[in-house]
Structures are given as C-alpha cells and as structure tokens.
Design an enzyme around this catalytic site. Structure first.
Site, short mmCIF file in Angstrom:
data_model
loop_
_atom_site.label_atom_id
_atom_site.label_comp_id
_atom_site.label_asym_id
_atom_site.label_seq_id
_atom_site.Cartn_x
_atom_site.Cartn_y
_atom_site.Cartn_z
CB SER A 82 -0.93 0.00 1.21
OG SER A 82 -0.18 -0.04 2.41
CG ASP A 138 -5.89 9.05 -2.30
OD1 ASP A 138 -4.80 9.66 -2.30
OD2 ASP A 138 -5.99 7.84 -2.08
CD GLU A 185 -6.73 6.08 -5.26
OE1 GLU A 185 -6.02 5.71 -4.29
OE2 GLU A 185 -7.10 7.25 -5.43
CE LYS A 204 17.15 -9.66 -6.82
NZ LYS A 204 17.81 -10.65 -7.69
CB THR A 249 6.37 -5.98 -10.52
OG1 THR A 249 6.62 -4.79 -9.78
CG2 THR A 249 5.54 -5.64 -11.75
CD GLN A 250 8.56 -11.64 -13.09
OE1 GLN A 250 8.32 -12.83 -13.27
NE2 GLN A 250 9.79 -11.14 -13.07
CB CYS A 299 -11.52 24.22 12.49
SG CYS A 299 -13.06 23.39 12.96
CG MET A 352 -11.79 31.00 15.08
SD MET A 352 -13.27 30.97 14.04
CE MET A 352 -14.42 31.86 15.09
CG HIS A 384 -11.54 22.69 7.67
ND1 HIS A 384 -10.44 22.27 8.39
CD2 HIS A 384 -12.62 22.49 8.47
CE1 HIS A 384 -10.83 21.82 9.57
NE2 HIS A 384 -12.15 21.94 9.64
CD GLU A 424 -7.75 22.92 5.94
OE1 GLU A 424 -8.07 22.07 6.81
OE2 GLU A 424 -7.98 24.13 6.06
#
Length: 539
Positions: free
Chosen positions: A13, A71, A140, A187, A191-192, A381, A384, A507, A509
């Site tokens: 992951s 994400d 995803e 290596k 992945t294989q 938030c 503040m 928020h 951001e």
C-alpha cells in the site's frame, strides 16, 4: 459514452495510487478532456468521518458535505474535476445500500449475494460518474491487489470492463520494483506476482506504472513486459518524486502516458499543454525566498493528518515565490516545555483543526505566543477557537474562558456547541458539513485577501464562537470580520492592532491548488516573510 480508467495497486500500500490517478486526470485535462475522479475504499466504515486521524489521516470535505478520503484532496489540487459525495465509495456504504434495499423487499425474495447484488451496486456507483459532459472517469481502487476486502470491487470492475466492451475501459496497475540495497539489484519478481494475482481475478492490465527508487535498465523493462504480458511501451518508470509530488505528471508525460491512454481509448484530443503547471514547478524549484512557519497540532506524528494544510502552505509559498519550511510541533510538547522553547525562530504560527481537549492548552499557548510577539497567526477551526479562548483569558480578563468541548463547566463558554448539534447522538455525518457563504467586513484582512464581499468555504465542526461574547471581545480589539448571515454565525475573527492574526471557522485548505493558492494561505506566508525581514505592518 464516458470512457473509464481503473487504477489498482500491487505489492504494498501507499504507493501513490491517488497521486497517479490525479496525475492522469491532469494530463487528460491538459488535452482538453473533461474528467471525473472517484476513490473506492474497501473498509467497512460508511465513510472516514469517524476514523481516528492516526489511522486514516485527514478527512477531506466536499462542497456538498461529504466526508471523504484524503485522496480527493489530491484530485482537487491536481485537476479541475468536481468532487462530491459520488466520488468516494466504501464497502460500508455499499453494504448499507444493499441491505436497505433488501429490507424494503426490492430483491423480490431472492437470496442476496455478493454476486450479483453487491457487485451490481458497486457498478452502479461507478456509473454515477457517467455524463454527456464527462469524457473520462478515473476510479482508484484502494488497498492492494489480493486483499480479501477488495475482492468484490475487483470483480465489479472486471465485470464492468466486460460489459462496456473493448476500447471503453482501461486498467492501469501501479506496482513496486523492489531495490535490494545489499545486492544493489532491482527486483521485478514482486511486480510479476502482483500482476499474476490481478490476472487470476480476471483483469489484464493495459499499462504498468512501476514505482522505483532506482532507474530501470532496459532489461527490467523487457522482463516486466514479457512476464506481465504487456507491450514494452506500456511499462512506465516512476522514480520517487523528489523534492515534490507535483513532478509526477511531468514524469508520466515524458513517457507519453497520456498518448497511450488516448490511443487505447480512441480519444480525439489536442496536444498536451502543461505550460502553467511547468511554470508552477519552476517557482518551486527556484524560489526567491525561504521562510519557516510552525504547525502546532495534535496529530503531528501522522503526516497525512494535516495533508491539505501542508499542501496549502506550500501553495502559499508559491504565491510568494518562497520555499516554506514547516516546523511540526506537538501541542502537548508546548504544554511540557513552553511555547518559547518550541516556537523560537519561526516567522508564523498555524494551528489547524482537531477534536477533543487533549493538547488544547498547548495550542492556546501558541496563540498567546504569536499575539504577544506580533507573530503572524493563522487559526483554522479549532485553531480559531484557541485564538478566541486565549484572547478572552489574557486580554479580556475572562478567567477560565474555554470551549465547552474541553470543559463543560467553564465559567465563560466563549466557544460552545452549535444549537443544531444539541440533540445529535450519532457521530457519523452529523457535523456542520460542506460549503456555506460568509460575508466579509470592509477593511478586514480577509476582505483584502479574498478581493470579494461574499465567499463560500467548507466546514466540519460542531462548536462555534459564542455570540454572547462578541461585543466584549470586539471592544478589546478582536473583531468578527466574517459572518454566516443566515444563522448569524461568526466565521472569521481578526485582532485589530496585530499585523496578521486571523482565525477561521471553516477549512480553507480544502480549496487550495498549486496553480491557484488559497488567498488566506498566500496572505499568511506574505505576512510571515514581512515578519522575517522586520517589515510587518499593521493595517
């Protein structure tokens, strides 16, 4: 019809499926295509709203009030795609819907099974992204290929590809090439195995993106292509993105990923245009200044707990052609050592959101340190709330002032539970959530930075500024400069005789992008630079 791309991950992951999905979205947008992005999370929670930040990281909130996976923040920062409640799917939400339908008798007495009932619901969630104005939907799949909890989703996207037919669905698999330092070898076997597991499920990947810390040799490309049964041109190298993640789209563009996708899906597009993205990268790579700010939080040890805050600070630096060094400070460390020891030398202090009473006194001490030293302060938030509590205690003389979240018996509840929250019992999805308007006061810092009278920002909270104390604080210099008029809620506070002291209930951001920095973050970094050079100016 809308074309579909499914992004899966293998070996382990945290490879960056979200960043790669967002990067693919950016590349397709740069060719003039309209896209949507979606994250499927295999956990059984209905949404991440009740998951501890140490386990899951931040909860990203959309305009329509959905509490979603972090994400979706990457999707927003990289692309212009709309994100809403349909863009995040969890096992819990799928099962909840299926069981509700079963209770209503919609399955006409049939035995409810994983196939077709659960997989049909998953496919219905994916199809929600289809629209006449959507050229490509990118979904995803969270977790790793082979995870038990992810198998229903893998089966669903296998069926989806079969139903849509050739040329309408593309499978992109992100995998890890393991570098053994002792042997100094790269290596390909993990992945294989990863691709082998995917093929056992019935999915043959069209494109492989290989994460690696060392460049791939020709022999590695040939081996991966041969044993994973994909053309060599569809084996892409993705070196660790240093120093910033915004290089990923350019890295993939150089290997013509967007051309591969368009050719495989039969998409007619213009040439890729990454001019503005490259200009932004140039600022990141060649800043004119550097400034250090402190982020004082409760979950500092978990990078992703404040993912969007760190990103928005970087964006604020881009707006000022400055590199932003972030000093991460645990609020409990301030309680133990004092603000002066923990914050000495920084040029600005940001206190982000959070919940509960743990560490709140350290955040309040950070706000006091910034106020008394004319240091730029940005409270978000809970940040503040801490600024309001500190000002109430030490400027207004309200001894014991606090939030009822931290102390129900405080003699001065300057922060209190929203009226609408008093009868709420369930925790999930019950806060004040999503985008709401805020009217800005003329002459305020907020009005100057936003450049407009009314703004819209996203919320996620249960507690608010107590209006019973508004006039008392204003008389001593803390003005309420942003108001949600419909309910007369204080959204922004500022201190009049301070160079830059801003607290916001929302928020900001969540709306910042590297190519469009949020105005408050840009203003905060500008103020920090002025403080660094001894040029802070009061309004």
């Amino acid at each position: 019809m809308t074309k579909h791309i499914f992004v899966t991950g293998g070996v382990c992951s945290s490879l960056g499926k979200g960043l790669n999905s967002a990067s693919i979205g950016l590349l397709l947008e740069s060719r003039g295509l309209k896209i949507r992005l979606q994250k499927i999370d295999p956990y059984v929670n209905v949404d991440p709203g009740t998951i501890n930040p140490y386990e899951h990281g931040e909860v990203y909130v959309t305009d329509d009030g959905a509490e979603t996976d972090l994400d979706l923040g990457h999707y927003t920062r990289f692309t212009n795609a709309m994100v809403d409640k349909d863009c995040n799917v969890t096992t819990g939400s799928v099962y909840q819907t299926v069981l509700q339908r079963e209770r209503r008798g919609e399955f006409l007495g049939k035995t409810v099974q994983m196939i077709p009932h659960v997989t049909d619901e998953i496919k219905a969630r994916i199809r929600k992204l289809d629209a006449p104005d959507v050229d490509v939907a990118i979904t995803e799949i969270g977790g790793t290929v082979g995870d038990i909890e992810g198998l229903p989703f893998m089966e669903a996207i296998r069926q989806f590809g079969q139903e849509c037919g050739p040329g309408n669905v593309l499978y992109v698999h992100l995998t890890l090439l393991v570098y053994l330092r002792a042997a100094q070898e790269l290596k390909t076997k993990p992945t294989q195995h990863s691709v082998g597991t995917l093929r056992q499920i019935g999915i043959i990947p069209d494109i492989l993106i290989c994460r690696t810390e060392k460049p791939m040799a020709r022999e590695h490309v040939e081996k991966v292509a041969l044993f994973c049964n994909v053309p060599e041109e569809c084996v892409l190298e993705e070196l660790d993105a240093k120093p910033n993640i915004y290089q990923i789209p350019v890295m993939l563009r150089e290997q013509k990923l967007d051309e591969l996708i368009c050719r495989r899906l039969g998409l007619e597009t213009r040439q890729t245009d990454l001019k503005h993205w490259r200009e932004m990268l140039d600022v990141l790579d060649n800043p004119d200044h550097a400034v250090e700010v402190a982020v004082v939080g409760k979950y500092i040890s978990r990078q992703s707990a404040y993912e969007s805050v760190y990103a928005a600070l970087e964006h604020g630096g881009i707006a000022n052609r400055s590199h932003v060094r972030v000093r991460r400070v645990e609020s409990e460390e301030i309680e133990a050592k004092g603000a002066a020891e923990c914050l000495d030398g920084v040029h600005g202090v940001l206190v982000p959101g959070g919940f509960g009473g743990r560490g709140i006194e350290g955040k309040i001490a950070a706000a006091r340190y910034a106020r008394e030293r004319a240091l730029p302060y940005f409270g978000i938030c809970l940040g503040m709330h801490c600024g309001v509590i500190e000002f109430s205690r030490h400027t207004c003389g309200l001894e014991g002032a606090n939030s009822t979240e931290a102390n129900r018996d405080t003699p001065h509840p300057v922060i209190s539970l929203l009226e609408e929250q008093r009868q709420v019992e369930d925790l999930g999805g019950t806060m004040r959530l999503g985008a709401q308007p805020c009217a800005l006061e003329d002459g305020s810092l907020a009005r100057r930075h936003y450049g407009q009278d009314v703004i819209s920002e996203r919320h996620r909270h249960r507690y608010e500024f107590n209006n019973a104390y508004r006039d008392r604080l204003a008389a001593r210099g803390m003005r309420s400069t942003g108001i949600y008029r419909e309910q007369d809620l204080v959204e922004i506070v500022e201190i009049e005789d301070h160079p830059w002291f801003v607290g916001v209930q929302f928020h900001p951001e969540f709306k910042s992008k590297p190519t469009a920095p949020h105005p408050l973050f840009a203003g905060f970094i500008e103020a920090a630079l002025k403080h660094q050079h001894g040029g802070s100016e009061a309004r």
